[in-house]
Design a protein around this motif. Structure first.
Motif: not given
Lengths: 452, 452, 452
Positions: B130, A44, B136, B40-41, B47-48, B33-34, A40, B43-45, B269-271, B37
């Motif tokens: 997250f 993206v 952000a 956080e991914t 924000s980007l 953990a999955l 996934e 979160y970055v997408f 845009l995270g998914t 991860v």
């Protein structure tokens, strides 16, 4: 703002329950869960690459517009602006109506069934299983659409200052709805050029740029030169552009857009390997353009004793077109060499066209057709295989250049000719003298500035 | 701007409980953990997306500036450039001083406590947990700020060529610090329009564009028409813009920026689902603009026998404004229809305004107010629910249009009036004749070019 | 269009088999596999940041070109366009030939072995182990290259309207191939300024902007003022720019590019923490520019009774240069203060330079050198440590400013002087009067517009 909340909710649920299943299965086979997450994320990243690079390629429409508005005389500047914004609009509509499906397979709902091709009904969303390299089909549609529009942008400049508005727009309808998609299908649509001859054109030196160049060349032949451009003895009467700063701005915008044009053609950013490749493409694209500029200014200095700004601008564009067929495999020096030869080509081809009395207002034919052919032929210099094995070869490249060139020349000539001998494609000599802004639009691009 | 905050919240919850299930099933296995991860991914997408689209929306300030500089006469071009760069600067400062908190809740440290709202002290950073859809807060702040600035950019064009510099900038202070944020809070701030009436405005046909349009209309009424624009019999004396190529460039820049304007309003845009939605938004946004151009050139050809470039440019912008209220749910043909009607509206509204002797130098009122209202009314065509259920309805849309229109008209009129009857908002007739560049700035935009 | 399909496939295969291996290990120790996935995602995010922000920084070349084309008289506009596109091309080539290795270590294959530094032979691709913070080295190369080009862009404006073309381009060769990389190595190359003095320059107030400013200052001293700029009594004869709208467009493009310039200098986007930092940098960068504009317009209003557009534009740029040395640690009000002081500085430095008869056509010295020094000195206001501990201190900042200033002044003076006293750097008085477009290029930027 996702108004599909419910649907997404369902989507998310099914997806994560799948993760649950994957997690349950982890003790035995954890890979699915891991691959899925990674899948996934890739999806993206790949979609984002298309959207980001598609945006800057879309902006190339503004680059062509400024380049052409600066290269025409002020009495035709508003008309060329209108042609540029209109052709971009028409390209988007025609690529939806039929272009995309003609190019990428009419399986889904026939030629006019494009809507199905980018709808949110992506089976991977439901399944939650994202194959490596997958992306939102709409992001790809957007990216392919702006490529189609670029092809049309190339034509307008060559034919400026004497072509009627509506016949030009009608040609754009056919070019973007039929001609571009059909030849595109032969290669990027996974067609016979690709399959049988190993023809290789990474981002479109031939499929985009030479197609625009061939169509422009046919148009120039049917349209004829601007009145007074060549005298009886064939001497050239220069008709300098009205604003070189705008032409320079347009060139910079095109240079920017080319990072999207070539970089996005990697079609994926979802893995480290793709990130490395896109980076290489950015560098080679820039090197091709840089060498094109340097080659053009050095050549004009040596040949004419003075540097010509318009040659420098076209040198940059020729370098970009040249590296477009293969921006990934060349080393930096090879990329510079390929671009530099392209820049040199333009300096030699521009006067040659004038000798042939082919009147190309902005030099689009040398830049997009001349350098487009050169760039396509240069592919096997760094990416060579055996003919018939599906790898690029000089022979295969020539086959592709001839096949696409022949088809585009024939089909364009048919359209230009049909229009010329019916309602006509050229304004009257008087209207041409008055300028198209006055005769076609009834306004002026710069109404206040006194013209010499 | 997520009008479905609650639903999204619910979605996230249900999803994470599902993950919980998965996690429970794994116990010793890495699912937590999955999730982290993946979180956080995302979160970055997310924000980007805000940073990337915020950048292109910021560039719309340059688009408005070029559009207006090209549409005014050369004697006022430098002043309109100064107004545009100054209003963008002021908007950024005022949205920090109080705008953002007025709009999104004064909980954190009061109206002037915005600093706390985007500081790096994001609890999720410390916890490492997250939530899905998170980003952000600074990236969101930046994105919301450029929307606020866009609203101010709309006003400057209408009032060009006769408005004093400092009173205009003072109005911008109030518009960006008070008027825009208050009405924005009613909807995107999760206010009563959203909660009680299901008013829906995805990216701001009403909240941004019609707000700018209403403020410009009030300004035009208080300011009056340019001297000589309308004669005693109400006949219109055209005052053509000084550089249509610059106006065209501005339009292309705005078209580019709109991908960010509408695409970024997805807020995530995270998914894969978000990637699909943003792609759909890009396509519909482009289709709306493309249809707007085609509608405008066809309409002007039929009505006036000639195509008008400025109408084509405003047609593109009207198409973009029209599709802004709902760029996600329409199909491509519906998006084209919505945009096409917008383009047609402009062709009809521009002469109507002239008949009313409302002098709008660049046509911002037809484009941003006229098409903004149309686009808002068009939302239920593709995204309809039952009134009172929180879904969009024609009634709910009308309520929102009237509530926001009424508030913006009243508050703008108050500010324009207060300034008019104290220190004045209009330059003297002599200064207007000399041009604002000379009278207000003491310079010329094009000092060397002889003017007719 | 990916001609590396096979290879990528192989790469993907090997990577996923690696994940498989990690997955097999999951039952006992899942973290490696997780870290791996996360590591590759970070790798892509970090590379994407460089590519995205590098693109907008590249576009700054167009911004400088438009700013300078608008600020020179029309008889020199084409020449400044040619200089700008040529210097960008040369910078790219020289940074490849030797610049990058001079700056970042000649270990790999010597000064001319740069090719090895960005090739696809990234060991992490083979191993599948991606360290946190890693990225495609080519993406970094591209980002560093556009910084080098920016330094050269700064110089062209100051020396416009009287500098010969080829000597200028020769200076660009030395600046981008030798001078910029050497001083850059002292800090960003992990050199002694960084190690011994804790000199801190986040995105280049000193390393990029003051370097360009010092080089321009030396050039201005060796070149002398334009004929007629200062009369015998030292009175200034204003030579207004030919197109303030183009100058404004250039400033907006530079403002846009600065988000990439400062934001990309975070060098990473792979974690939530990085996303927060880049967001903060975007906001502070915008606030610095906004305050610079407001400070400049208020100051010119108070000092001269009129607002000066060119001061407003330079105020924006000075605000941007000021915040470039430290865009991350300041709070919003502090960022606004730093930028505002920068804007004020320009208003005071421009007349001072004139008093010294230093002729800077576009004000690049006040903007890039003046504000560059101020911004560098302002770093410890928000990011302070103890001298010698490697943290920024006022003393350390001064050491860096002096060391780099001394080196750039000495090396630039050497090159300017060597050229001046051999083949000369200045056109003849007659050529200067005719304009460089005519004398150097044999054409006109605006051939049709009658000039006063």
């Amino acid at each position: 703002m996702n108004v599909f909340g419910g649907i997404n909710g369902a989507r998310a649920a099914s997806r994560f329950s799948l993760i649950g299943v994957g997690a349950l299965a982890v003790t035995v086979l954890p890979t699915p869960a891991l691959a899925e997450v990674s899948g996934e994320t890739e999806y993206v990243f790949n979609s984002l690459l298309f959207l980001l690079t598609g945006m800057v390629v879309m902006f190339m429409a503004a680059g062509f517009c400024m380049l052409e508005a600066g290269m025409v005389r002020s009495k035709n500047a508003a008309t060329i602006c209108l042609k540029n914004i209109s052709l971009y609009a028409i390209a988007g509509l025609m690529f939806w109506v039929m272009g995309y499906n003609l190019m990428y397979g009419v399986a889904e709902g026939g030629i006019f069934g494009v809507i199905a091709m980018w709808s949110a009904s992506d089976p991977m969303l439901a399944s939650g299983e994202f194959e490596s390299g997958s992306y939102a089909s709409g992001s790809d549609w957007f990216f392919q659409m702006v490529f189609c529009a670029t092809t049309a942008s190339i034509v307008s400049g060559t034919l400026a200052e004497r072509m009627k508005l509506w016949p030009f727009l009608l040609f754009v309808v056919v070019l973007t709805g039929v001609i571009y998609p059909i030849q595109g299908a032969w290669e990027w649509g996974g067609g016979w050029l690709d399959a049988n001859f190993g023809f290789s054109d990474f981002a479109g030196s031939t499929l985009v740029h030479s197609v625009g160049g061939w169509a422009a060349l046919m148009g120039a032949l049917f349209l004829g030169a601007r009145n007074g451009k060549y005298d009886a003895r064939g001497r050239v009467n220069p008709m300098p552009g009205s604003s070189l700063p705008l032409a320079t701005l347009g060139t910079f915008i095109l240079w920017l857009g080319w990072f999207g044009f070539n970089g996005g053609s990697q079609l994926a950013l979802g893995t480290a390997g793709n990130a490395v490749d896109v980076s290489t493409i950015f560098i080679n694209t820039n090197m091709g353009a840089a060498a094109g500029v340097v080659a053009a200014i050095v050549a004009t200095q040596l040949l004419y004793g003075k540097v010509d700004l318009t040659m420098a601008l076209n040198g940059a564009l020729a370098g970009l077109v040249s590296i477009t067929a293969e921006p990934l495999t060349p080393s930096i020096p090879m990329a510079a060499l390929i671009g530099g030869v392209g820049g040199l080509l333009v300096v030699l081809l521009v006067p040659l066209l004038d000798r042939l009395k082919i009147d190309d207002v902005v030099g689009a034919i040398p830049v997009h057709l001349g350098a487009g052919i050169w760039g396509t032929l240069a592919v096997p210099l760094t990416n060579h295989g055996t003919f018939g094995s599906g790898d690029p070869t000089f022979l295969g490249q020539i086959v592709g250049i001839l096949a696409i060139g022949g088809f585009v020349c024939a089909s364009s000539a048919l359209v230009w000719g049909a229009m010329k001998y019916t309602f006509g494609i050229r304004v009257s000599a008087e209207d041409e003298l008055d300028g198209l802004d006055y005769s076609e639009l009834g306004l002026e691009a710069y109404p206040e500035f006194v013209r010499s």
